[in-house]
Design a protein around this motif. Structure first.
Motif, mmCIF file in Angstrom:
data_model
loop_
_atom_site.group_PDB
_atom_site.id
_atom_site.type_symbol
_atom_site.label_atom_id
_atom_site.label_comp_id
_atom_site.label_asym_id
_atom_site.label_seq_id
_atom_site.Cartn_x
_atom_site.Cartn_y
_atom_site.Cartn_z
ATOM 1 N N ALA A 187 -0.684 1.851 8.158
ATOM 2 C CA ALA A 187 0.290 2.218 7.123
ATOM 3 C C ALA A 187 0.761 3.663 7.282
ATOM 4 O O ALA A 187 1.648 4.109 6.550
ATOM 5 N N GLY A 188 0.185 4.395 8.231
ATOM 6 C CA GLY A 188 0.611 5.763 8.492
ATOM 7 C C GLY A 188 -0.177 6.823 7.760
ATOM 8 O O GLY A 188 0.202 7.991 7.760
ATOM 9 N N ASP A 189 -1.301 6.461 7.138
ATOM 10 C CA ASP A 189 -2.114 7.423 6.388
ATOM 11 C C ASP A 189 -3.437 7.626 7.111
ATOM 12 O O ASP A 189 -4.441 6.986 6.801
ATOM 13 N N SER A 190 -3.456 8.528 8.072
ATOM 14 C CA SER A 190 -4.669 8.757 8.849
ATOM 15 C C SER A 190 -5.762 9.434 8.032
ATOM 16 O O SER A 190 -6.946 9.263 8.318
ATOM 17 N N GLY A 191 -5.371 10.207 7.024
ATOM 18 C CA GLY A 191 -6.374 10.808 6.155
ATOM 19 C C GLY A 191 -7.180 9.735 5.444
ATOM 20 O O GLY A 191 -8.414 9.770 5.410
ATOM 21 N N ALA A 192 -6.483 8.747 4.871
ATOM 22 C CA ALA A 192 -7.160 7.638 4.199
ATOM 23 C C ALA A 192 -7.963 6.819 5.204
ATOM 24 O O ALA A 192 -9.058 6.333 4.890
ATOM 25 N N ALA A 193 -7.436 6.662 6.414
ATOM 26 C CA ALA A 193 -8.150 5.902 7.446
ATOM 27 C C ALA A 193 -9.506 6.537 7.734
ATOM 28 O O ALA A 193 -10.527 5.838 7.836
ATOM 29 N N LEU A 194 -9.538 7.838 7.858
ATOM 30 C CA LEU A 194 -10.791 8.526 8.137
ATOM 31 C C LEU A 194 -11.725 8.497 6.930
ATOM 32 O O LEU A 194 -12.943 8.393 7.079
ATOM 33 N N PRO A 374 5.080 -3.930 9.975
ATOM 34 C CA PRO A 374 5.336 -2.537 10.354
ATOM 35 C C PRO A 374 4.037 -1.843 10.730
ATOM 36 O O PRO A 374 2.980 -2.155 10.194
ATOM 37 N N SER A 375 4.128 -0.905 11.664
ATOM 38 C CA SER A 375 2.921 -0.249 12.170
ATOM 39 C C SER A 375 3.232 1.175 12.582
ATOM 40 O O SER A 375 4.076 1.414 13.444
ATOM 41 N N ALA A 376 2.529 2.127 11.983
ATOM 42 C CA ALA A 376 2.723 3.530 12.340
ATOM 43 C C ALA A 376 2.289 3.791 13.772
ATOM 44 O O ALA A 376 2.881 4.618 14.470
#
Length: 414
Positions: A187-194, A374-376
């Motif tokens: 979704a484009g949110d690498s902060g949330a991913a980590l 969709p994919s960031a």
């Protein structure tokens, strides 16, 4: 000295050492002779793709890449949305007041035995498999809220059951959290991913699984890879390859290390890591276990597919296209997200090989799917493809594809 003034003369020197005329060199690389002449004279900067191709063709093993410090396509937003500093990742409110705090409260309160736990766990396990499959055909932002809720529900269940029954429930909750992190990255949110990856590690430890923390390093390495940080990717991946870890985690880590070496232009270490990954993944028997499989479940031979991926980054597009074509045919039809990921890299490899019409035909089919998934991360290769095709504006296939290409990329810049 500027990048162009350092790179150009060294490129000319290596070309001449190889006994190639500028005409021969331009034909081999599928690049305009006049453009290459300006690059060699320091009049124009070389793109990342051109640098990699020159490095590979001349056997420089990363020497030319070391002279150029290129941001990856789309890296103007990478610092904030794709690859934030690992040391400054913020904890999201949903996590700070979510599973971690909730579990701590319930466990200190002693928990309550739930006779329904035995029946609920298989149900949540089946639901996880369904959500994983749904992730192949659903927009990440639509799926993310459901995943967050279900992760907390499974964690709540773990906190409620007797202590002896908690480990498998916590482990399942950790898999939910890890998958939630992946969808957050899509979704484009690498902060949330980590953040979710950290949460997965905590849940796994609570369930007595010490290994997911190492896999979390592999996930972090994916964030640095898409941020264009080859050295960071290699460092993180190597930390997840200690001998006491399961073969699957070590194999996936070796794969990620190979991708980091490819990004750095180091063929020798890249292929060495790929060989290690192949050997470890061949030993893996995780697919026959009761717990959800860590990592991809839709690529039948991850090491082979990664080899195709790396060959492109190493500047061998024709070889990359051959491998990716073969492995792409083995992907299940329903795995739309996986098919777009490797399909665009396949299109990119064909375009870089000069097979422009074929590349456009591949991309045209995939672009129609992108609104649904969709994919960031896939967008990074779509941006590369747009740059590659921009060199062939006279091609009718390219002109026909450009409006759809621009439409898909537009949200990435909005």
């Amino acid at each position: 000295m500027s990048t162009a003034s350092r790179f150009g003369p060294e490129l000319r020197r290596l070309r001449q050492v190889a006994g190639l005329t500028l005409t021969q060199f331009s034909k081999a690389l599928n690049y305009d002779k006049g453009h290459l002449s300006k690059v060699e004279r320091g009049k124009r900067s070389a793109s990342s793709e051109l640098v990699r191709r020159c490095d590979a063709f001349l056997g420089a093993n990363g020497e030319l890449q070391s002279l150029v410090d290129h941001p990856e396509p789309g890296s103007d937003t990478a610092e904030t949305s794709v690859c934030p500093s690992l040391g400054t990742v913020r904890r999201r409110t949903v996590l700070a007041a979510g599973t971690g705090a909730l579990i701590d409260f319930r466990l200190k309160a002693g928990g309550q035995a739930s006779s329904a736990a035995d029946s609920l766990l298989p149900s949540f396990r089946a639901q996880f498999d369904q959500l994983r499959q749904l992730g192949q055909s659903t927009a990440p932002k639509a799926l993310l809220p459901l995943l967050e809720i279900q992760t907390r529900r499974v964690a709540e269940l773990a906190a409620d059951v007797p202590s002896a029954a908690r480990p498998p429930v916590f482990v399942l909750a950790s898999r939910f959290a890890e998958f939630t992190g992946w969808i957050a990255q899509e979704a484009g949110d690498s902060g949330a991913a980590l953040d979710w990856t950290d949460e997965a590690t905590e849940l796994a430890r609570a369930g007595g699984d010490p290994h997911l923390a190492s896999y979390a390093l592999v996930r972090r390495a994916l964030v640095t890879l898409y941020g264009g940080d080859a050295a960071g990717t290699i460092t993180l991946a190597r930390r997840a390859q200690s001998d006491e870890l399961p073969p699957r985690i070590r194999g996936l880590a070796a794969q990620r290390e190979a991708q980091g070496h490819a990004l750095a232009g180091d063929e020798r270490d890249c292929f060495r890591s790929l060989d290690k990954a192949r050997e470890l993944l061949d030993r893996d028997d995780a697919r026959s276990g009761a717990e959800p499989v860590i990592g991809t479940t839709h690529v039948s031979d991850p090491a082979a597919m990664t080899t195709g991926w790396c060959l492109y980054d190493l500047g061998h597009p024709k070889a990359a296209a051959e491998v990716l074509d073969r492995e792409y045919r083995r992907l299940p039809p329903y795995a739309l997200r996986t098919r777009t990921r490797y399909g665009f890299r396949r299109s990119l490899a064909h375009a870089a090989s000069g097979e422009v019409e074929h590349a456009c035909a591949i991309a045209g089919k995939l672009l129609g799917v992108m609104p649904a998934v969709p994919s960031a991360t896939v967008n990074s290769d779509i941006q590369r493809l747009a740059q590659e095709l921009s060199r062939f504006r006279s091609s009718r296939a390219v002109r026909d594809l450009q409006p759809t290409l621009a439409q898909v990329l537009a949200p990435a810049h909005s």
